[in-house]
Design a protein around this motif. Structure first.
Motif: not given
Ligand code: DON
Length: 552
Positions: A160, A164, A192
């Motif tokens: 994740f 990002r 992800p």
């Protein structure tokens, strides 16, 4: 059952936050595959240095914002027999670098020190890890690179946080074709769970696995890198690469409340800062009102403010400037700093000037910490500087270039990427190391390893390390609590007290009433720490990110 129950009731409850505990050995790093690679080396009989090499190369694959081949860093090691060393594999300015190279015709700083080919210093990581291995490791080199090669070649699942951060840097990746192809999935975002394969990087790593640093500094990788530099206006030449040398330095040594401290000497500004600030705090009883109290935070902030004033003027590459280390750490100077602090009022930064010393007697990043079963401990902080460095992936090579040149004084008095103002000692000169704040640190108790730690975060690193250290030594927190605890940062200029979320609004109000200009930030630092006590290793990875602590 009747016997056990009363016993259980009197056991003290465990505090909410617990470190990871292990008997023999431990690795704490920013990314799980890298942690596992290090742990496997330790389990198969490698020492902490071997594991550090494996983790360093693995992070270059799985944590591309900071893990690197194209950057540099510092490795602090303390061995079971009491010896200690500090490997400085910080980038160096290319030979063609000049003092004003990042100023436009009106004398204004340009973006070139931060993004693109010209931002890169000559990388040191590959030679640094090789020297560490050659002098202090014992396992075969090629085996230590094997996990990195496999992770690059076969891919690994995007987390994740990685998804990002890649997304957050899409604009800069978009400017450079290989960065766009690899880190932007050919112009699309990675999600992800996707598998990130880095075929070019795998080939580069395989060559390094086969030929060692010779490939990177003189061989195929050197040739491709310098050709790419030439095409795109970069400065790094074959000669620069060939010439790059790691410097083995004495760790900076000091003491605090009877604990020994080994930390980063110049060209890091971290160790001197840590020791000076600890010196200012020692004996003041600043800790008595308790961790997180406005009174204690005030004292910490005032110590920080004063050190960063000194940093702005007196710190730089010791191979180029005479750093007044003993003046900055002298008892009398530290006493004068302590006396200058008003416990009730913030001193405006403009009233704080760097110290004056007689001419001297004859500085996104990641940190990992490793302890092995023999009692050796290694703390490594290495970096590309900003997240994903200069944003440039060297053509066909698969690795990102650093933007470490921005750590130099681009223009005296002009804040750099981290808002720090720097001085003449850190001016750009060919072959010089830019000043760093990276602060890998090892604390000793009765001459034995007690705590090892470090963090990324530019200038905040020094203050992050300071606070985790005092959280353990002064506020008696376990290492996990010490790492999780909210942090503050003051760097003299701007005259702002940066506070992480997590402090009580009442505390913030009390600090404002003392005259601090408070700015709240989401997060400061990512500490990787190991503490050794009572036959147990206690590891703490920062839950601010996706760090992992694993041991056996
Ligand atoms: O050496 C230094 O001080 C900086 N280049 C470190 C950069 C850094 O920690 C960025 N990480 N968040």
């Amino acid at each position: 059952m009747r016997l056990l129950l009363p016993l259980l009731l009197v056991l003290p409850a465990l505090a909410a936050r617990q470190p990871v505990r292990a008997r023999e050995a431990m690795v704490v790093s920013r990314e799980a595959h890298a942690t596992d690679a290090g742990l496997a080396v330790l389990k198969s009989g490698g020492n902490a240095v071997d594991a550090a090499v494996a983790v360093g190369f693995a992070l270059a694959v799985t944590h591309p914002s900071a893990g690197n081949l194209g950057g540099g860093g510092f490795l602090l090691a303390r061995f079971a027999d009491g010896r200690a060393t500090f490997l400085d594999f910080r980038e160096r300015a290319p030979r063609a670098a000049t003092r004003g190279m990042y100023l436009d015709s009106a004398g204004r700083p340009t973006r070139d020190s931060r993004a693109g080919y010209r931002a890169a210093g000559v990388p040191g990581t590959v030679r640094g890890l090789e020297l560490a291995h050659r002098k202090y490791g014992r396992k075969a080199w090629s085996g230590l690179l094997a996990p990195a090669v496999a992770l690059a070649r076969d891919g690994f699942p995007v987390t994740f946080a990685l998804a990002r951060s890649l997304r957050g840097h899409c604009a800069v990746f978009d400017e450079f074709p290989d960065s766009k192809r690899i880190f932007l999935k050919d112009g699309l975002y990675w999600s992800p769970g996707d598998t990130l394969v880095q075929a070019d990087l795998a080939r580069t790593l395989e060559r390094i696995q086969r030929d060692g640093s010779k490939d990177f500094y003189e061989g195929e990788t050197a040739r491709l890198l310098t050709a790419d530099m030439q095409t795109n206006g970069g400065l790094i030449t074959l000669e620069d690469l060939k010439d790059y040398a790691v410097v083995e330095r004495e760790p900076l040594a000091g003491a605090y409340r009877g604990f020994g401290i080994l930390t980063a000497p110049p060209p890091s500004s971290g160790g001197i800062g840590l020791l000076q600030m600890l010196g200012v705090l020692e004996g003041t009883g600043y800790e008595k009102p308790g961790a997180g109290s406005a009174a204690a935070l005030h004292m910490l902030a005032e110590a920080m403010r004063r050190y960063f004033a000194d940093r702005s003027e007196h710190l730089g590459d010791p191979d180029f400037a005479r750093i007044p280390v003993s003046g900055l750490l002298s008892k009398s100077y530290i006493e004068a700093l302590r006396r200058s602090i008003d416990p009730e009022r913030a001193t405006p930064s403009l009233q704080v000037r760097p110290g004056r010393f007689a001419p001297a007697e004859s500085s996104e990043t990641t940190h990992y910490t490793i302890a092995d079963r023999e009692g050796n401990v290694v703390a490594v902080t290495y970096t590309l500087n900003g997240g994903f460095g200069a944003g440039v992936t060297a053509a066909g090579l698969g690795f990102l270039l650093n933007n470490e040149m921005d750590d130099f004084t681009v223009k005296p008095g002009e804040p750099n990427m981290y808002g720090v103002v720097q001085g003449e000692f850190n001016a750009i000169q060919p072959r010089k190391h830019p000043l760093s704040s990276m602060t890998p640190t090892i604390v000793l108790r009765d001459g034995r390893f007690y705590l090892a730690l470090g963090s990324p975060g530019g200038p905040t690193i020094i203050n992050t390390v300071l606070q985790v250290l005092v959280n353990v030594l002064d506020f008696r927190m376990n290492v996990r609590e010490a790492v999780e605890w909210p942090r503050i940062h003051h760097q003299w200029l701007p005259d702002t007290l940066q506070m992480e979320k997590g402090f009580s609004p009442d505390t913030v109000a009390l600090l404002r009433a003392r005259g601090h200009r408070v700015r709240t930030v989401e997060s400061q630092g990512e500490v990787a720490a190991i503490l050794s006590d009572g036959g147990w290793l206690q590891g703490a990875a920062d839950s601010r990110t996706e760090g992992t602590a694993r041991g056996y």
